[in-house]
Each structure stands twice: as C-alpha cells, then as structure tokens.
Design a protein around this motif. Structure first.
Motif, PDB file in Angstrom:
ATOM      1  N   THR A   6       0.829  -1.215   0.000  1.00 58.31           N
ATOM      2  CA  THR A   6       0.000   0.000   0.000  1.00 58.31           C
ATOM      3  C   THR A   6       0.859   1.260   0.000  1.00 58.31           C
ATOM      4  OG1 THR A   6      -0.289  -0.186   2.398  1.00 58.31           O
ATOM      5  CG2 THR A   6      -2.056  -1.057   1.005  1.00 58.31           C
ATOM      6  N   ASP A   7       1.968   1.246   0.704  1.00 56.86           N
ATOM      7  CA  ASP A   7       2.869   2.401   0.664  1.00 56.86           C
ATOM      8  C   ASP A   7       3.412   2.606  -0.754  1.00 56.86           C
ATOM      9  OD1 ASP A   7       2.401   2.662   3.371  1.00 56.86           O
ATOM     10  OD2 ASP A   7       4.513   2.554   3.958  1.00 56.86           O
ATOM     11  N   ALA A   8       3.740   1.517  -1.435  1.00 53.12           N
ATOM     12  CA  ALA A   8       4.231   1.614  -2.812  1.00 53.12           C
ATOM     13  C   ALA A   8       3.171   2.243  -3.715  1.00 53.12           C
ATOM     14  CB  ALA A   8       4.624   0.237  -3.336  1.00 53.12           C
ATOM     15  N   LEU A   9       1.921   1.868  -3.525  1.00 54.78           N
ATOM     16  CA  LEU A   9       0.843   2.426  -4.335  1.00 54.78           C
ATOM     17  C   LEU A   9       0.621   3.909  -4.031  1.00 54.78           C
ATOM     18  CD1 LEU A   9      -1.634  -0.585  -4.206  1.00 54.78           C
ATOM     19  CD2 LEU A   9      -0.130   0.082  -6.103  1.00 54.78           C
ATOM     20  N   VAL A  10       0.744   4.287  -2.775  1.00 51.58           N
ATOM     21  CA  VAL A  10       0.639   5.705  -2.420  1.00 51.58           C
ATOM     22  C   VAL A  10       1.810   6.470  -3.033  1.00 51.58           C
ATOM     23  CG1 VAL A  10       0.705   7.373  -0.514  1.00 51.58           C
ATOM     24  CG2 VAL A  10      -0.739   5.329  -0.340  1.00 51.58           C
ATOM     25  N   HIS A  11       2.991   5.868  -3.043  1.00 57.71           N
ATOM     26  CA  HIS A  11       4.145   6.515  -3.686  1.00 57.71           C
ATOM     27  C   HIS A  11       3.847   6.787  -5.164  1.00 57.71           C
ATOM     28  CE1 HIS A  11       6.444   5.684  -0.090  1.00 57.71           C
ATOM     29  NE2 HIS A  11       7.540   6.187  -0.631  1.00 57.71           N
ATOM     30  N   ILE A  12       3.201   5.849  -5.830  1.00 58.57           N
ATOM     31  CA  ILE A  12       2.836   6.038  -7.235  1.00 58.57           C
ATOM     32  C   ILE A  12       1.902   7.240  -7.384  1.00 58.57           C
ATOM     33  CG2 ILE A  12       1.440   5.049  -9.117  1.00 58.57           C
ATOM     34  CD1 ILE A  12       4.259   3.950  -9.109  1.00 58.57           C
ATOM     35  N   ALA A  32      -7.649  10.635  -1.501  1.00 58.89           N
ATOM     36  CA  ALA A  32      -8.561  10.181  -0.442  1.00 58.89           C
ATOM     37  C   ALA A  32      -9.636   9.258  -1.007  1.00 58.89           C
ATOM     38  CB  ALA A  32      -9.189  11.384   0.258  1.00 58.89           C
ATOM     39  N   ALA A  33     -10.165   9.585  -2.175  1.00 60.05           N
ATOM     40  CA  ALA A  33     -11.206   8.753  -2.779  1.00 60.05           C
ATOM     41  C   ALA A  33     -10.682   7.359  -3.117  1.00 60.05           C
ATOM     42  CB  ALA A  33     -11.758   9.430  -4.035  1.00 60.05           C
ATOM     43  N   LEU A  34      -9.500   7.300  -3.722  1.00 63.22           N
ATOM     44  CA  LEU A  34      -8.940   5.994  -4.068  1.00 63.22           C
ATOM     45  C   LEU A  34      -8.651   5.166  -2.822  1.00 63.22           C
ATOM     46  CD1 LEU A  34      -6.461   6.984  -6.930  1.00 63.22           C
ATOM     47  CD2 LEU A  34      -8.668   5.847  -7.164  1.00 63.22           C
ATOM     48  N   ALA A  73       8.797  -1.337  -8.158  1.00 66.75           N
ATOM     49  CA  ALA A  73       8.665  -2.501  -9.040  1.00 66.75           C
ATOM     50  C   ALA A  73       9.048  -3.793  -8.320  1.00 66.75           C
ATOM     51  CB  ALA A  73       9.526  -2.318 -10.287  1.00 66.75           C
ATOM     52  N   GLU A  74      10.060  -3.728  -7.459  1.00 65.34           N
ATOM     53  CA  GLU A  74      10.452  -4.904  -6.682  1.00 65.34           C
ATOM     54  C   GLU A  74       9.413  -5.259  -5.630  1.00 65.34           C
ATOM     55  OE1 GLU A  74      14.308  -4.067  -5.052  1.00 65.34           O
ATOM     56  OE2 GLU A  74      15.245  -3.957  -7.021  1.00 65.34           O
ATOM     57  N   THR A  75       8.705  -4.267  -5.129  1.00 68.65           N
ATOM     58  CA  THR A  75       7.702  -4.480  -4.076  1.00 68.65           C
ATOM     59  C   THR A  75       6.422  -5.094  -4.635  1.00 68.65           C
ATOM     60  OG1 THR A  75       8.557  -2.614  -2.797  1.00 68.65           O
ATOM     61  CG2 THR A  75       6.307  -3.314  -2.311  1.00 68.65           C
ATOM     62  N   LEU A  76       6.043  -4.696  -5.839  1.00 72.26           N
ATOM     63  CA  LEU A  76       4.752  -5.103  -6.394  1.00 72.26           C
ATOM     64  C   LEU A  76       4.888  -6.281  -7.345  1.00 72.26           C
ATOM     65  CD1 LEU A  76       3.330  -1.552  -7.266  1.00 72.26           C
ATOM     66  CD2 LEU A  76       2.873  -2.924  -5.205  1.00 72.26           C
ATOM     67  N   GLU A  77       4.052  -7.283  -7.144  1.00 70.77           N
ATOM     68  CA  GLU A  77       3.995  -8.382  -8.103  1.00 70.77           C
ATOM     69  C   GLU A  77       3.351  -7.853  -9.390  1.00 70.77           C
ATOM     70  OE1 GLU A  77       0.457 -11.165  -7.222  1.00 70.77           O
ATOM     71  OE2 GLU A  77       1.153 -10.485  -5.250  1.00 70.77           O
ATOM     72  N   PRO A  78       3.534  -8.549 -10.523  1.00 76.06           N
ATOM     73  CA  PRO A  78       3.061  -8.015 -11.808  1.00 76.06           C
ATOM     74  C   PRO A  78       1.596  -7.570 -11.832  1.00 76.06           C
ATOM     75  CG  PRO A  78       4.513  -9.850 -12.203  1.00 76.06           C
ATOM     76  CD  PRO A  78       4.309  -9.775 -10.707  1.00 76.06           C
ATOM     77  N   ARG A  79       0.686  -8.323 -11.246  1.00 80.47           N
ATOM     78  CA  ARG A  79      -0.723  -7.906 -11.286  1.00 80.47           C
ATOM     79  C   ARG A  79      -0.944  -6.620 -10.500  1.00 80.47           C
ATOM     80  NH1 ARG A  79      -4.181  -9.393  -7.034  1.00 80.47           N
ATOM     81  NH2 ARG A  79      -3.034 -10.335  -5.342  1.00 80.47           N
ATOM     82  N   LEU A  80      -0.148  -6.393  -9.467  1.00 80.63           N
ATOM     83  CA  LEU A  80      -0.269  -5.158  -8.702  1.00 80.63           C
ATOM     84  C   LEU A  80       0.463  -4.007  -9.378  1.00 80.63           C
ATOM     85  CD1 LEU A  80      -0.082  -6.478  -5.038  1.00 80.63           C
ATOM     86  CD2 LEU A  80      -2.104  -5.884  -6.399  1.00 80.63           C
ATOM     87  N   GLN A  81       1.400  -4.319 -10.256  1.00 78.51           N
ATOM     88  CA  GLN A  81       2.021  -3.272 -11.065  1.00 78.51           C
ATOM     89  C   GLN A  81       0.988  -2.686 -12.022  1.00 78.51           C
ATOM     90  OE1 GLN A  81       5.544  -4.922 -12.873  1.00 78.51           O
ATOM     91  NE2 GLN A  81       6.585  -5.169 -10.907  1.00 78.51           N
ATOM     92  N   ILE A  87      -3.707   3.386 -10.991  1.00 76.32           N
ATOM     93  CA  ILE A  87      -3.734   4.461  -9.989  1.00 76.32           C
ATOM     94  C   ILE A  87      -3.049   5.712 -10.545  1.00 76.32           C
ATOM     95  CG2 ILE A  87      -2.735   5.173  -7.766  1.00 76.32           C
ATOM     96  CD1 ILE A  87      -3.376   2.268  -6.808  1.00 76.32           C
ATOM     97  N   ALA A  88      -1.923   5.529 -11.183  1.00 78.38           N
ATOM     98  CA  ALA A  88      -1.201   6.669 -11.766  1.00 78.38           C
ATOM     99  C   ALA A  88      -2.062   7.366 -12.824  1.00 78.38           C
ATOM    100  CB  ALA A  88       0.120   6.209 -12.374  1.00 78.38           C
ATOM    101  N   VAL A  89      -2.727   6.589 -13.651  1.00 78.55           N
ATOM    102  CA  VAL A  89      -3.593   7.160 -14.677  1.00 78.55           C
ATOM    103  C   VAL A  89      -4.753   7.919 -14.029  1.00 78.55           C
ATOM    104  CG1 VAL A  89      -5.185   6.605 -16.566  1.00 78.55           C
ATOM    105  CG2 VAL A  89      -2.936   5.505 -16.464  1.00 78.55           C
ATOM    106  N   GLU A  90      -5.323   7.369 -12.963  1.00 78.00           N
ATOM    107  CA  GLU A  90      -6.406   8.058 -12.251  1.00 78.00           C
ATOM    108  C   GLU A  90      -5.954   9.430 -11.754  1.00 78.00           C
ATOM    109  OE1 GLU A  90      -9.754   7.448 -11.451  1.00 78.00           O
ATOM    110  OE2 GLU A  90      -9.483   5.963 -13.032  1.00 78.00           O
TER     111      GLU A  90
END
Length: 134
Positions: A6-12, A32-34, A73-81, A87-90
């Motif tokens: 989740t921290d990796a996704l927030v970083h994105i 906040a919405a995401l 990239a090392e933190t996230l498995e491919p499906r989570l990438q 998320i970045a596009v959003e």
C-alpha cells in the motif's frame, strides 16, 4: 527497508501528482477517494497519508525517481504493477488534461513495470471514459 504494497501504491500516486510540480486540490481529493474506495487500500491507515507522501518526496530528492520506481517494481507483483499503473492514470487524468510531465511519468511507470501496450491502452481508455463530462 522493504516498503509495503500500500505504501508503494501511495508513492505512485504522489509521484504522478508531483510530476508537473503542482499538486492540485482535485488530485488530493482523488488520493482520499482511491484510498477510501479501492479494496487494495483496505489495510492502509489514511492518517498515514501525509507521512508516506513525505517519505516519497524525500526518497525522490535523495535517491532519484528511477531508484524509487525500481524499489516499487520490486515491491509489487506483476498484477499489482498493473493496479499501480491504473492508480497513476487516475491521478494524472483527474484534471481532464495531461501535460508533458504527466505523460512522461506514465511512460516511466509503464517502462519500469514492463506493462504491455494493450493493457496500458485499456487502462488509459477506461480512465478517459470515467472522467468524461457532457
């Protein structure tokens, strides 16, 4: 230290928002919405958002964008990438325009994660459809 998924996704989210140097109120609202709606963030404490965002900016300033993308990239498995790219596009499309910096950030994320063009096109089209106005 290994970051959490989740921290990796927030970083994105933060990386995408700061790519054009101007974090808008709409982008902050979308954070906040995401976090509040997407199941991937169920375990994330929104009270930590400011702390994680600050850590992201600090890492970019200290180690650079490429190093942070590699760590994510090392933190996230491919499906989570793929989720991270969505998320970045959003975040990038929330203001209904994409400037050169945001387009470059999406390209960097796509390349760091080796997501195929068909998948990224589907994610981008889906976001464009969701954000349409009359």
């Amino acid at each position: 230290m290994q970051m959490s998924v989740t921290d990796a996704l927030v970083h994105i989210m933060v990386m995408t928002a700061v790519s054009d140097k101007d974090v808008t109120e709409r982008e902050m609202d979308r954070f906040a919405a995401l976090i509040g709606r997407w199941p991937i963030f169920e375990e994330f404490d929104i009270a930590r958002l400011s702390e994680v965002a600050s850590a992201c900016v600090e890492t970019i300033n200290r180690a650079g964008l490429d190093a942070l993308l590699n760590q994510i990239a090392e933190t996230l498995e491919p499906r989570l990438q793929e989720t991270a790219y969505a998320i970045a596009v959003e975040i990038a499309t929330v203001d209904l325009t994409l400037n050169q910096e945001e387009l470059r950030m999406l390209e960097m994320i796509r390349d760091a994660f080796s997501i195929d063009r068909l998948t990224t096109a589907a994610i981008e089209t889906s976001a464009r459809i969701r954000h349409r106005k009359l």
